[in-house]
Structures are given as structure tokens and as C-alpha cells.
Scaffold this active site. Structure first.
Site, PDB file in Angstrom:
ATOM      1  N   CYS A  64       0.749  -1.152   0.014  1.00 19.61           N
ATOM      2  CA  CYS A  64       0.104  -0.079  -0.063  1.00 19.61           C
ATOM      3  C   CYS A  64       0.943   1.255  -0.050  1.00 19.61           C
ATOM      4  CB  CYS A  64      -0.960   0.030   1.361  1.00 19.61           C
ATOM      5  SG  CYS A  64      -1.848   1.555   1.599  1.00 19.61           S
ATOM      6  N   CYS A  67      -0.050   3.906   2.541  1.00 14.74           N
ATOM      7  CA  CYS A  67       0.487   3.243   3.988  1.00 14.74           C
ATOM      8  C   CYS A  67       2.002   3.710   4.178  1.00 14.74           C
ATOM      9  CB  CYS A  67       0.286   1.877   4.049  1.00 14.74           C
ATOM     10  SG  CYS A  67      -1.580   1.224   3.920  1.00 14.74           S
TER      11      CYS A  67
END
Length: 148
Positions: A64, A67
Site C-alpha cells: 500500500c 500506507c
């Protein structure tokens, strides 16, 4: 998971941080409050979210990109709030049942817990100043809220 080693921001002593439900980690040498950041997995999550300070859970995954953008900001917040906050990072790929229980359908998901109960959550990669303001507003004890 192995206990993380944190370098004291005051005296540079390396300290092993173990899971503890009471108190906050302090440097063994100078007793300065240490930033409390731990990686949890499906087996350790329930133990790690028990703390005498608010717990800021970062639900993330290595694939991600947002993230990976938020992670350094979360770690800087942990350093800025040493002694006042515990950060628990949970890779959702390794703990899908926990992610489902917290409704982590989109990541990054940041959840603030106090006494094991959810205080609030933020979904998505917010800029660090927005994240800092969001967190600090929620760290203020209810009786300490200033009115204008």
C-alpha cells in the site's frame, strides 16, 4: 515478535521495549520516556493494545503506497508524544480477522483506542499536519478541553 530496540532521544542508550499494560517505557539509563512503537501480528495484537496510555493503531500493508507515505508521520508522532501514546502497527495481510473486526476495508486506517475502546478513526493518507492536529485534539483528556 522480538521486543523492539529503541535508542533514547536524550542519551542515545539502546533500550529493549517489552509489552507492558501499565506505565510507559523509559530509558534504563536516564529514565526519559521513550517513543513506544511496536509491530503486532495476529497473535500479539490483543496484548499490544492494552496500555495505560492511548493506543494509536496503524492498519497497513507493505504493498500500500499511501500506507508507506503515512508511516513516517505516525512514527514522528510517536516520538513527539513519547510517554503519552503507544503506536501499534498491524499488517492487515497477516491478520485479516482483526482487520475485519475493525472494519479495515480501506488502508491506511488509523484507529485511536483508549482503555481498549475506539475513540475515533481516520481512513486514508492525510498530510502530517492534519494527522497531528487530528491526533492531538483526541489526546486531550475530556476535562482539559479549552473553550474560547
Amino acid at each position: 515478535m522480538a521486543a523492539p530496540i529503541v535508542t533514547c532521544p536524550n542519551c542515545s542508550t539502546k533500550n529493549r521495549i517489552r509489552s507492558q499494560p501499565e506505565g510507559v517505557p523509559r530509558c534504563a539509563n536516564c529514565h526519559t520516556a521513550l517513543p513506544w512503537i511496536v509491530d503486532a501480528d495476529a497473535q500479539s495484537f490483543e496484548t499490544e493494545i492494552v496500555a495505560s496510555v492511548p493506543v494509536f493503531v496503524d492498519f497497513w500493508a507493505p504493498w500500500c503506497a499511501p500506507c508507506r507515505m503515512v508511516s513516517p508521520a505516525v512514527e514522528r508522532l510517536a516520538h513527539a508524544h513519547a510517554g503519552e501514546l503507544k503506536v501499534v502497527k498491524l499488517n492487515v495481510d497477516g491478520a485479516p480477522d482483526i482487520a475485519a473486526r475493525y472494519g479495515a476495508q480501506s488502508i491506511p486506517l488509523l484507529v485511536l483506542l483508549r482503555d481498549g475502546r475506539e475513540v475515533d478513526r481516520m481512513v486514508g493518507a492525510a498530510p502530517e499536519p492534519v494527522l497531528r492536529q487530528w491526533l492531538e485534539e483526541r489526546l486531550v483528556p475530556a476535562g482539559d478541553v479549552k473553550t474560547g
